[in-house]
Design a protein around this motif. Structure first.
Motif, PDB file in Angstrom:
ATOM      1  N   UNK A 145      -2.982   3.886  -5.071  1.00 30.70           N
ATOM      2  CA  UNK A 145      -4.148   3.136  -5.151  1.00 30.70           C
ATOM      3  C   UNK A 145      -5.503   4.037  -4.947  1.00 30.70           C
ATOM      4  N   UNK A 146      -5.345   4.875  -3.849  1.00 36.40           N
ATOM      5  CA  UNK A 146      -6.288   6.022  -3.568  1.00 36.40           C
ATOM      6  C   UNK A 146      -6.661   6.919  -4.439  1.00 36.40           C
ATOM      7  N   UNK A 148      -6.499   5.791  -7.548  1.00 40.39           N
ATOM      8  CA  UNK A 148      -7.228   5.004  -8.627  1.00 40.39           C
ATOM      9  C   UNK A 148      -6.076   4.451  -9.997  1.00 40.39           C
ATOM     10  N   UNK A 150      -4.071   1.891  -9.936  1.00 38.99           N
ATOM     11  CA  UNK A 150      -3.814   0.632  -9.607  1.00 38.99           C
ATOM     12  C   UNK A 150      -2.283   0.108 -10.377  1.00 38.99           C
TER      13      UNK A 150
END
Lengths: 450, 907
Positions: A145-146, A148, A150
């Protein structure tokens, strides 16, 4: 002498709880005890060579990490993997977690590492030992997530969600709930993306219905994701926030209210100010009656009297017809200004000045005295010293004027702050100062000042 | 004040610490905090490369800190170590380390060293049962004992340490009768006290919380550039120094003049300074006193008030809100607000600990964002107390328990209010809580739930911490953490405005003082040890400064050691805010090296350090009154056997040396148990250490050429035991003792021979002929008889050198020894044993080998009956025991004096 020494040299078993105690019965653990004992002991059973090398290797890795020498740490890490073959089962079981902690740290910071490397390492570590699968999956997802990614993160979490090992223990349950909640959060992101898209589309557009359909789909799934976790005591701000937003969007106001009320008032939960803030925000959006809003903020006031919402709380109380609310309004302002972080809040001083005027006009000197008496000993030094006057005058004149009025009212015109500000001669502000002086004369609660 | 609008997800569990079932979701990785969830919309995360500066690294200019000030004139002693307190030789490794206090040894040492203290009261009590003078007790009371005979039997010496010491009947009777009183009561009374003392010392060694908070601080000076370092100095740390320091923009400290000082009456434990509303205050905590000074604009301190804390003060802190307000904690569990105008106001008192029962008197208190609300902490937790509210109530801010997922045995060591209002700062409601494992940041608005947790992993107690302003606007704030053992860690804390505090980048360790050892020139072992101990002294103060005008941010770090040394280190900030995929060509942190200036600085400091006289021993070996022994000797008229040198040495009370003995006729000690194969290497090393290695070699050569010597020795023993029958296959010493590489061995000189003059011919024969088939032995004998017997020189025959004298013996002395052995049978009983021990004494002192001691002891055993100079021997023996003890700790072999101060129990 003999019985005495025997008592001291009495052989003890390793599990003897007394042993860990040092003299006076304190149960404190000392991580450096081992080193001290080892510096003395000469003979006896020694640590095995394998254990010696692995522990040396571990300390090298830790040292390299603390010096930001990622490459060196990575090289030592290579050798440290041998601990997975330790004959000591305790160590062997603890090893995967240590390896994951150190390894992920190295790979997170190593300049040559990439998402692929990290993912490969995480996937491998998940399956070494069974106890860490969920934790590592969760962290891996967060890493993605960090960066990007997702979708990848969501896939990862879905995989983890279905994982089971043996009997479901309580900790496993919580972790699975957490995995689900994070998955829900990711779904929420997609959902809110779609919502933004939808707001751009025309209602009559063909695409609109499709988009709204998929949104609906998402929200339905997500609600189940969040539901089980937020029953567990904890701080679940992002989950609650997004859950409520989705519920509200689909008009399930009752459900949202229940979630928020539970989150704010359940005794098992920590007293999280945000829970009350969210509830207040929800009620405010729903145009709830003032009484209800006040009752929510009253609790927040008891938890965090310095909260930024307290000024809003004061406004609400000011508008209220009830006397006790007006009294509370004064108390709230005094409470806010008690805090070191709020001393320069101009609005708060403005409100206080206004409130003091109103209260004193309403012949409620007792209310003021009730608040002022305990503060009499320290507010002059804290707020109304000449140092503060100098600083406030140079930094914020409006603030200085408000404070000067309050100081004059509470302490009399002889107080340092008032004297300093009133002595400052400024063309444009002369008129204002004159007015303040007049007001102070009128309202001052100090007899000598009259 | 803003409260973070969304907190990080966290499980909340209540319960005791060390709950194993709590899923540890904190995963103590520093990067965990970088994973903040994208706030509302995924857009921010999608295009967002990590916004955190990843490689925030402070690079030290030198590999270690440099001394800032010359060492003080007072010597420093590192004090007790674990070696002094714990039982030695215990099992080395166990999963859970176990410390066993060595009470027995300490107790016996105490009885030995301070027998007067231990037994004098008893003696006084039993005075009426003893008759001190008069030859015979004519008293009718049966309960009165005449002491004269017992003293006579003792002959002035106590058979200390020798298990074979002989007792007379009287002594035996006396000891049997007196034991219940002398042995039990003393050990019962004193033992308990001693045990208590030892436990206290050991606890202090494990955790010395006296210096919690640190004793080094900044005060403003005359100009904004010039500041003052305040720190305790002097051997007892009882002089408060005010040293003016000017920090250049590059972060280099310049010392301005001599420090001003204030002499105090007790050791300074904590120094706190605070400037509130332009008023600078200085508070100092000693063990039983706290004092407050006001510092003028020119930097002149003027005393305001002194407070006596009867039970002992554990902490003092200055209010950051109101000038002249302090909080003082006492060991009794009371916490008081203290203002010079209004005096003391007790705000909290509870001798029990907050969360669970943990009997520890340590208390700590600090301020919060509300000037009338304080935190009160002990080892189990931290509570927020409203001073205006009813006494005793408050909220728990931190609980050593499952809420913060604490480990078993975790305890609070330090709490600190990190508040500081400013536009670019963290929330002013944060508190730092350090335990021996982790560091927590707790917001007082959300009690019990830590905002940040980090396993610091320091190998000593973190008792010092300082939050620094951001090095440049927008940067995270450095948080310095200092362990008592000198280790330093630096963390970056980000989280301005409405965001949660989080770690920005991985924490970093900073060089400690012991890393500076390489900057000093190599010294001889003793001085090196002294330097090392000095550098490893506990850190008791830590303070840093960020000179504002530097182009690249510079961190100036000052640390104070328990020895009173102030060290300084400069660090530069290196920022690499590259995205993760961006490979850096040079990711190795360049290692700092010592500049010539730094080494010169160290050299100068070291020179001053070595000029400091060593600490005078707190305890010296007991001196025995041997004057009466001298008198005794004269009475007995030892007919000239005791040489003048020896008597003179005894009279002076100095160590006996070889020259004191002159050319003494020495009796051969009775056969002692032979050590196994002689350790030739260590012998040679010893010789090399003392110099005459060449002499040793010659002796070895000579030994090789006298093969008959060793067998003779054994032969005598055989004779004594008169066992001829069981000879076969018994001895293989001849091979083991002679050097195998000796070139002379093959020459005819070293040939085995048959000294016919000696009575044990058969034995020797048997020895050399061992391993040769019996039918060939006769042939061999015949053959050898024809050879010229060159080796039959007097020296070769019988030199039953004692192991010890063989090392030191000069050729001439060998001669005398020979002579002596020739008349051994006669001398053995006429010789005064007093002459023998001195040689042994010296041997003990020169031999580092520990096995020597029991052997000597055994040798003495049989001598004791004849010994008159027992006291001298006794003292020498004790010193040898001490030497071996200290000799193991220090690699220095030469000195016979113990280098390390012996633990001394003061009652």
């Amino acid at each position: 002498m003999s019985d005495f020494s025997e008592d001291l040299l009495r052989p003890r078993t390793e599990d003897d709880p007394e042993e860990m105690r040092v003299g006076s019965g304190s149960g404190m653990h000392f991580p450096w005890l081992q080193r001290l004992v080892e510096s003395v002991a000469t003979g006896g059973r020694k640590q095995k060579e394998f254990a010696q090398t692995t522990s040396a290797c571990l300390s090298f890795i830790q040292e390299a990490l603390l010096k930001h020498q990622w490459q060196r740490a990575a090289e030592y890490m290579h050798s440290y993997f041998q601990i997975l073959e330790d004959s000591d089962s305790n160590k062997r079981q603890a090893a995967p977690e240590i390896i994951w902690k150190l390894g992920s740290e190295i790979l997170y910071y190593h300049p040559k590492s990439s998402v692929e490397t990290f993912s490969a390492f995480a996937d491998r570590m998940k399956n070494i030992g069974v106890m860490n699968y969920l934790k590592i999956s969760l962290q891996h997802a967060l890493y993605l997530v960090h960066h990007g990614l997702l979708d990848d993160a969501s896939r990862n979490l879905s995989q983890a969600e279905t994982w089971r090992y043996g009997d479901k223990s309580a900790s496993q349950e919580v972790l699975i709930n957490l995995v689900q909640a994070y998955k829900g959060l990711l779904r929420y992101y997609t959902w809110s993306e779609k919502k933004v898209e939808l707001s751009r589309l025309d209602q009559d557009d063909y695409a609109y219905s499709a988009a709204s359909q998929s949104m609906l789909d998402h929200s339905w799934k997500t609600s189940t994701d969040f539901h089980s976790l937020i029953q567990v005591p904890g701080v679940w701000d992002p989950f609650v926030k997004s859950y409520v937003e989705m519920l509200e969007f689909y008009g399930d106001r009752e459900g949202a209210r229940e979630v928020l009320t539970n989150y704010a008032y359940d005794e098992k939960f920590p007293s999280n100010p945000n829970a009350h803030v969210y509830l207040y925000g929800f009620l405010k959006r729903g145009k709830a009656p003032r009484e209800q809003l006040i009752s929510v903020l009253k609790i927040l006031y008891q938890i965090v009297p310095s909260h930024i919402l307290m000024l809003e709380f004061h406004r609400l109380l000011r508008k209220s017809e009830r006397e006790e609310h007006r009294k509370l309004g004064l108390e709230v302002l005094f409470g806010v200004l008690d805090f070191a972080g709020c001393t320069k809040n101009r609005t708060a001083w403005q409100y206080l000045a206004k409130c003091l005027r109103q209260t004193l006009t309403g012949n409620h000197l007792a209310w003021v005295l009730e608040q002022w008496t305990p503060r009499k000993s320290w507010w002059p030094g804290f707020h109304f010293s000449s140092f503060r006057a100098r600083g406030d005058w140079t930094e914020d004149r409006a603030l200085a004027h408000e404070k000067a009025f309050v100081a004059g009212t509470l302490l009399g015109r002889g107080c340092r702050y008032f004297r300093y500000i009133s002595k400052q001669d400024h063309q444009a502000l002369r008129k204002k100062m004159k007015r303040i002086k007049k007001l102070v004369k009128k309202y001052s609660i100090v007899n000598s000042g009259l | 004040m803003d409260f973070p609008s969304s907190l990080r997800p966290m499980l909340f569990m209540t319960g005791p610490l060390g709950l194993s079932d709590v899923p540890d979701m904190s995963f103590m990785c520093s990067w965990r905090d970088a994973l903040t969830l994208p706030e509302s919309l995924p857009q921010t995360s999608k295009n967002g490369t990590p916004h955190l500066a990843k490689g925030l690294l402070w690079e030290p200019d030198t590999p270690g800190p440099l001394p800032l000030l010359p060492p003080g004139p007072d010597p420093w002693d590192p004090g007790l170590t674990a070696q002094d307190l714990l039982c030695r030789g215990g099992p080395k490794f166990r999963r859970q380390p176990k410390a066993v206090l060595d009470v027995t040894e300490q107790f016996s040492r105490f009885l030995w060293d301070h027998g007067d203290i231990a037994f004098a009261p008893l003696g006084k009590l039993m005075l009426e049962n003893f008759k001190l003078e008069g030859a015979r007790s004519y008293s009718k009371k049966k309960t009165v004992v005449s002491v004269q005979r017992i003293l006579q039997d003792l002959g002035g010496h106590q058979p200390w340490g020798c298990p074979w010491a002989c007792f007379s009947h009287r002594q035996r009777r006396f000891s049997i009768l007196g034991d219940p009183i002398l042995g039990k009561s003393v050990s019962n009374l004193l033992g308990e006290l001693l045990h208590e003392e030892l436990v206290m010392r050991w606890e202090q060694l494990l955790l010395d919380d006296a210096f919690t908070g640190g004793a080094l601080a900044w005060l403003p000076g005359r100009t904004p550039r010039v500041r003052q370092l305040v720190y305790p100095a002097g051997g007892a740390l009882d002089r408060l120094h005010f040293q003016e320091v000017r920090l250049t923009p590059g972060g280099d400290p310049r010392i301005l003049g001599k420090p001003g000082h204030i002499q105090l009456r007790g050791p300074v434990r904590q120094v706190v300074t605070c400037t509130v509303q332009g008023e600078s205050l200085l508070a100092v905590r000693s063990d039983y006193y706290c004092a407050l000074w006001k510092v003028s604009k020119q930097g002149q301190p003027s005393p305001l008030q002194v407070l006596q804390v009867e039970k002992g003060a554990t902490g003092v802190n200055l209010s950051p809100h109101l000038p002249g307000e302090l909080v003082v904690c006492s060991r009794s569990g009371a916490v008081c607000l203290w203002t010079p105008q209004d005096g003391l106001q007790q705000i909290y008192k509870d001798p029990e600990t907050l969360v669970f029962r943990d009997p520890s008197p340590w208390r700590w208190a600090d301020f919060t964002a509300h000037p009338r609300v304080l935190t009160v902490g002990d080892r189990t937790g931290v509570k927020i107390i409203d001073t205006q509210g009813p006494p005793g109530c408050g909220l728990l801010l931190f609980r050593a328990g499952a809420e913060a997922s604490c480990q078993k045995g975790e305890r609070v060591l330090l709490t600190q209010y990190l508040g500081e209002c400013g536009p670019d700062s963290l929330q002013p409601t944060l508190h730092l809580i350090c335990t021996q494992f982790s560091l927590y940041l707790v917001d007082e608005r959300l009690p019990l739930v830590p905002m940040l947790k980090w396993d610091h992993g320091l190998p000593s107690a973190p008792l010092l911490a300082q939050l620094l302003p951001p090095p440049r606007p927008g940067c995270p704030r450095p948080l310095l953490l200092g362990g008592h053992g000198g280790q330093l860690q630096l963390l970056h804390i980000a989280g301005e405005g409405a965001s949660m505090p989080r770690l920005a980048g991985p924490p970093q360790s900073l060089p400690s003082r012991s890393d500076s050892l390489s900057a000093f020139p190599l010294l001889e072992p003793k001085s090196q040890q002294q330097l090392q101990e000095r550098l490893q002294a506990p850190t008791i103060g830590l303070v840093a400064a960020l000179p504002p005008s530097a182009s690249t941010p510079v961190l100036s770090l000052f640390q104070l050691s328990a020895a009173g040394d102030v060290f300084h280190q400069r660090l530069h900030l290196r920022e690499d805010s590259q995205s993760p995929g961006d490979p850096r060509p040079n990711f190795h942190a360049p290692t700092a090296s010592w500049s010539p200036r730094a080494t010169t600085c160290c050299r100068r400091w070291l020179k001053a350090l070595l000029e400091v006289p060593p600490a005078p021993p707190v305890w010296a070996a007991p001196t025995f009154s041997h004057r009466h022994l001298l008198g005794l000797k004269e009475q007995r008229k030892v007919e000239g056997k005791v040489p003048e040198g020896l008597r003179a040495a005894m009279a002076e009370g100095r160590l006996l040396q070889q020259r004191d003995l002159g050319s003494l006729p020495t009796a051969e000690p009775p056969p002692a148990p032979e050590p196994g194969p002689k350790d030739e290497l260590s012998e040679r090393l010893e010789e090399a250490w003392e110099g005459p290695a060449a002499a040793w070699w010659e002796r070895q050569q000579g030994k090789g050429s006298r093969p008959g010597k060793q067998p003779k020795r054994h032969k005598r023993r055989m004779q004594l035991s008169s066992t001829f029958s069981s000879l076969s296959g018994r001895l293989d010493l001849s091979d083991a003792t002679s050097p195998p590489h000796s070139p002379d061995r093959t020459s005819p000189v070293s040939r085995p021979q048959l000294p016919e003059t000696l009575p044990s011919q058969e034995l020797t024969q048997d020895l050399w002929a061992r391993g040769i088939p019996s039918e060939r032995q006769q042939t061999l004998r015949d053959y050898m008889a024809k050879l010229p017997l060159q080796g039959d020189t007097p020296e070769g025959v019988s030199i039953p050198l004692s192991q010890t004298s063989s090392i030191q013996a000069t050729p001439s002395r060998q001669q005398t020894l020979q002579d002596c052995t020739a008349e051994l049978p006669r001398q053995r009983y006429t010789l005064r044993g007093a002459t023998v021990p001195p040689s042994q004494t010296s041997s003990i002192q020169t031999t580092p080998c520990r096995q020597q001691a029991p052997r000597d002891c055994a040798a003495k055993r049989s001598l004791q009956r004849d010994t008159l100079g027992g006291a001298a021997m006794l003292s020498s023996q004790t010193s040898s025991l001490r030497t071996t003890r200290s000799g193991r700790q220090t690699p220095v072999v030469s000195g016979s004096q113990p280098r390390r101060k012996k633990p001394r129990m003061g009652f």
